[in-house]
Design a protein around this motif. Structure first.
Motif, PDB file in Angstrom:
ATOM      1  N   SER A  97      54.598  53.726  64.220  1.00 48.78           N
ATOM      2  CA  SER A  97      53.135  53.613  64.178  1.00 48.78           C
ATOM      3  C   SER A  97      52.512  53.916  65.543  1.00 48.78           C
ATOM      4  N   PHE A 126      56.514  60.112  53.243  1.00 48.94           N
ATOM      5  CA  PHE A 126      56.493  59.304  52.021  1.00 48.94           C
ATOM      6  C   PHE A 126      55.759  60.006  50.877  1.00 48.94           C
ATOM      7  N   ASP A 127      54.577  60.558  51.185  1.00 51.98           N
ATOM      8  CA  ASP A 127      53.752  61.150  50.125  1.00 51.98           C
ATOM      9  C   ASP A 127      54.366  62.422  49.543  1.00 51.98           C
ATOM     10  N   ARG A 181      58.748  52.936  55.312  1.00 60.32           N
ATOM     11  CA  ARG A 181      57.620  52.519  54.458  1.00 60.32           C
ATOM     12  C   ARG A 181      58.124  52.000  53.116  1.00 60.32           C
ATOM     13  N   ASP A 223      59.927  57.658  58.667  1.00 59.79           N
ATOM     14  CA  ASP A 223      58.690  56.990  58.248  1.00 59.79           C
ATOM     15  C   ASP A 223      58.713  56.698  56.747  1.00 59.79           C
ATOM     16  N   ALA A 224      59.160  57.674  55.958  1.00 61.97           N
ATOM     17  CA  ALA A 224      59.202  57.492  54.493  1.00 61.97           C
ATOM     18  C   ALA A 224      60.148  56.354  54.108  1.00 61.97           C
ATOM     19  N   THR A 282      59.383  48.558  53.519  1.00 61.79           N
ATOM     20  CA  THR A 282      58.273  47.628  53.716  1.00 61.79           C
ATOM     21  C   THR A 282      57.566  47.332  52.388  1.00 61.79           C
ATOM     22  N   PHE A 283      57.482  48.349  51.511  1.00 58.57           N
ATOM     23  CA  PHE A 283      56.810  48.172  50.220  1.00 58.57           C
ATOM     24  C   PHE A 283      57.702  47.492  49.176  1.00 58.57           C
ATOM     25  N   ILE A 306      59.374  50.184  63.127  1.00 57.91           N
ATOM     26  CA  ILE A 306      58.005  50.189  62.606  1.00 57.91           C
ATOM     27  C   ILE A 306      56.997  50.395  63.745  1.00 57.91           C
TER      28      ILE A 306
END
Length: 199
Positions: free
Chosen positions: A171, A32-33, A114, A110-111, A117-118, A167
């Motif tokens: 995690s 994600f980052d 996420r 994951d990205a 989810t956001f 998810i």
């Protein structure tokens, strides 16, 4: 309700594909980052302002990337459909194949998860597309063109379970074996007679 956007021209569609490809590449490398709008713009050779016209935020972009990945997966599944005897078996096999494809790209998975989810209400159109794509994949595996309201409800519960299994796996709270059991269990909702087994 928002008015429907006019269809993209061939050049716009090609540009959108480059943007989604760049987003997936960056996410695959660092999650994600790693997806920074300026880098996406540079990688896809579009101006930053143009990128924001297509995707107002990183969350919009990554949810659209998930829809694109699912569409690609759907095409692959259509070429090689699941082989189970019952609808429940075919859907479970389909979702586990999709899961394994995401497992091969954990940073990308994951990205995208996420971002989903956001996602707030402003991302609803993109989230709806992900949901429609997932529904289409499940209905294809069931062999259904015209599902009943009860069947659609079962499909929604299967989608929720698949999403939450992703998810918990991402995690580190669930193993692949647990995910498989949960998916197979929820898929039995498709045909309640299969839960009871043979009389």
């Amino acid at each position: 309700m928002q008015p429907a956007s006019p269809p993209l021209t061939e050049r716009q569609e090609a540009r959108r594909r480059r943007i989604l490809h760049a987003s997936a590449q960056l996410a695959s490398r660092g999650g994600f980052d790693a997806v920074q709008m300026r880098e996406v713009a540079e990688s896809s050779q579009v101006a930053l302002g143009t990128l924001y016209r297509y995707f107002p935020s990183k969350v919009h972009l990554l949810v659209a990337t998930m829809q694109d990945q699912l569409a690609h997966m759907h095409g692959t599944l259509r070429k090689k459909p699941p082989a189970g005897d019952t609808a429940a078996e075919r859907v479970a096999e389909t979702l586990m194949r999709a899961f394994r494809a995401l497992q091969r790209e954990p940073h990308l998975a994951d990205a995208m998860v996420r971002a989903l989810t956001f996602a707030d209400r402003s991302v609803s159109p993109e989230v709806d597309q992900v949901s429609r794509q997932t529904t289409a994949i499940i209905l294809d595996a069931m062999g259904l063109d015209d599902p009943t309201p009860a069947q659609l409800s079962a499909v929604r519960v299967i989608e929720h379970t698949w999403h939450s299994a992703l998810i918990t796996w991402l995690s580190g709270r669930a193993s692949i074996a647990q995910v498989k059991i949960d998916i197979e269990t929820v898929c039995r909702l498709i045909d309640p007679t299969e839960v009871r087994g043979p009389e």
